[in-house]
Design an enzyme around this catalytic site. Structure first.
Site, mmCIF file in Angstrom:
data_model
loop_
_atom_site.group_PDB
_atom_site.id
_atom_site.type_symbol
_atom_site.label_atom_id
_atom_site.label_comp_id
_atom_site.label_asym_id
_atom_site.label_seq_id
_atom_site.Cartn_x
_atom_site.Cartn_y
_atom_site.Cartn_z
ATOM 1 N N PHE A 94 49.089 33.750 -89.657
ATOM 2 C CA PHE A 94 50.325 34.473 -89.351
ATOM 3 C C PHE A 94 51.431 33.944 -90.248
ATOM 4 O O PHE A 94 51.364 32.819 -90.716
ATOM 5 C CB PHE A 94 50.721 34.276 -87.881
ATOM 6 C CG PHE A 94 50.096 35.300 -86.977
ATOM 7 C CD1 PHE A 94 48.762 35.210 -86.641
ATOM 8 C CD2 PHE A 94 50.841 36.367 -86.488
ATOM 9 C CE1 PHE A 94 48.178 36.157 -85.821
ATOM 10 C CE2 PHE A 94 50.271 37.314 -85.667
ATOM 11 C CZ PHE A 94 48.934 37.214 -85.332
ATOM 12 N N ASN A 126 59.371 24.209 -81.801
ATOM 13 C CA ASN A 126 59.973 25.476 -82.240
ATOM 14 C C ASN A 126 59.939 26.479 -81.097
ATOM 15 O O ASN A 126 59.441 26.179 -80.015
ATOM 16 C CB ASN A 126 59.261 26.000 -83.485
ATOM 17 C CG ASN A 126 57.792 26.243 -83.214
ATOM 18 O OD1 ASN A 126 57.434 27.108 -82.439
ATOM 19 N ND2 ASN A 126 56.919 25.444 -83.843
#
Ligand code: CTP
Length: 406
Positions: free
Chosen positions: A330, A211
């Site tokens: 997160f 990613n």
């Protein structure tokens, strides 16, 4: 962090060696710059040996080229841009006068004019020189420009007189430097485990799924925790960032490797921050040889990766006797931020989720800033303005300390 230490010509110059040692405890990289007069009191060799850096002693060589101990003829500009702070200790009446009037006659005074870094001076001189109106005016001018002055102490002076003028204690000077640099010690004695960056999930020997995470947020967290006195373990997926000074850096590749490294260090961690963008799925089959073009449409079968944060949360919940660590996750979202952050907080049994809307300008993967809202287990929701990732890191650490309060 890098600082320049200017040493000027006074009896107290020998104390600068001790100051170097003290500042090295703060993990500062120190570039010493000596005036000609300072070299009458102490040799550059002492500082070179202590700091491991060449000591700068002059501006120009006689033949006009850069002197041997200086990298280039415009080294003062390079040093000026590289440093986070300029400290002058001891600072003589003469150097204070040159600074106050912008006289740039040697390397140190030129460096003062060329740098935008904060400046700290620790004057040391005879009491009459210190109290002279000329020196008073110069010091007042420097203060008014934002120069930090560590006032000299009172006592017996080298000249035999008693009064103000003695170089401040090493510890006072070090404390001032720490305060100006924003180095706090509120995480002293704690171990902070941070994950950062993306993971890579192999498909065959040449291809992988990954990613867009840059790792910047996790690295900022590691750096902030180091500066605040923590022992930091940074488990990092592949990024282009240099390993942060002062942290134990553990490079990993796949989610499985990241999980292994986190599990190895989680037991000693007081705080665990999962800032990594961990792959949620990996290829169900990893081909031992490079996949060949088949000519038709193909489908990749993916299987879920272990959820590292959820595993830590589950174990913590089940093992009540283990010392409680603070778990921070997160969440990078594109919609329904609050709902999703709250859901993750519960599902992963974390103490805090730092959530951001990655579609927003100034938030997300590649940039140096982030726009984050902190969601806490007690239901509180703390929106932070757009801040640098380093500042976001410090706000998260502030909140961790708050959660640790009994
Ligand atoms: N995380 C993890 N292990 C995983 C996936 C995520 O530890 N396999 C952690 C991340 O580091 C992050 C938090 O969990 O701190 C949330 O990650 P995110 O990918 O947003 O959560 P998911 O559970 O994967 O939910 P989503 O469906 O939104 O992807």
């Amino acid at each position: 962090m890098k600082i320049a230490l200017g040493v000027t010509g006074g009896v107290a110059a020998y104390k600068s060696a001790e100051l170097v040692r003290r500042l090295q405890q703060e993990k500062l990289d120190i570039q010493v710059v000596m005036t000609r007069a300072a070299q009458e009191f102490i040799t550059p060799l002492t500082f070179a040996a202590l700091t491991g850096n060449k000591v700068i002693t002059e501006m120009f060589a006689r033949d006009g080229a850069a002197p041997a101990n200086v990298e280039s003829a415009i080294e003062h500009i390079a040093v000026a841009q590289r440093i986070d702070l300029l400290l002058v200790a001891p600072a003589t009446a003469d150097v204070l006068a040159q600074f106050a009037h912008g006289i740039a006659g040697d390397f140190l005074t030129t460096l003062y004019l060329a740098t935008k870094a904060p400046v700290v001076v620790a004057p040391a001189m005879n009491v009459n020189m210190w109290e002279h109106p000329a020196t008073r005016d110069n010091v007042a001018a420097l203060r008014s420009r934002g120069v930090h002055v560590v006032d000299p102490g009172e006592g017996y002076l080298a000249c035999g007189m008693i009064g103000a003028g003695r170089l401040a204690e090493t510890e006072s000077i070090a404390q001032k430097v720490c305060a100006v640099l924003g180095l706090r010690h509120d995480f002293a004695g704690q171990t902070v485990l941070v994950t950062a960056g993306p993971t890579r999930e192999d498909l065959d020997p040449v291809r992988f799924l990954t990613n867009r995470s840059s790792g910047k947020m996790g690295y900022a967290l590691a750096e902030a925790a180091v500066r605040r006195g923590a022992r930091v373990v940074l488990v990092s997926g592949p990024t282009n960032l240099p390993a942060p000074a002062g942290a134990d850096w553990i490079p990993v590749r796949s989610t499985e490797e990241m999980r292994g490294a986190v599990r190895e260090h989680s037991a000693q961690a007081n705080v665990i921050v999962m800032a990594a963008a961990v792959a949620d799925y990996r290829p169900a089959i990893v081909h031992a040889r490079k996949m060949k073009r088949a000519g038709e449409r193909i489908a990749l079968e993916l299987e879920p990766t272990p959820d590292i944060l959820a595993e830590l949360g589950r174990e913590r919940r089940e093992n009540h006797t283990a010392p409680r660590s603070i778990l921070v996750g997160f969440a990078a979202e594109t919609e329904q931020i609050a709902e999703r952050a709250r859901e993750k907080l519960a599902r992963k049994a974390a103490d805090m989720i730092a959530a951001n809307d990655v579609t927003q300008e100034g938030a997300g993967f590649d940039g140096d800033t982030n726009v984050v809202t902190l969601f806490l287990r007690d239901g509180r929701q703390i929106p932070l303005p757009k801040l640098s990732k380093f500042e976001v890191a410090n706000r998260i650490l502030d909140q961790v300390l708050d959660l640790q309060k009994p």
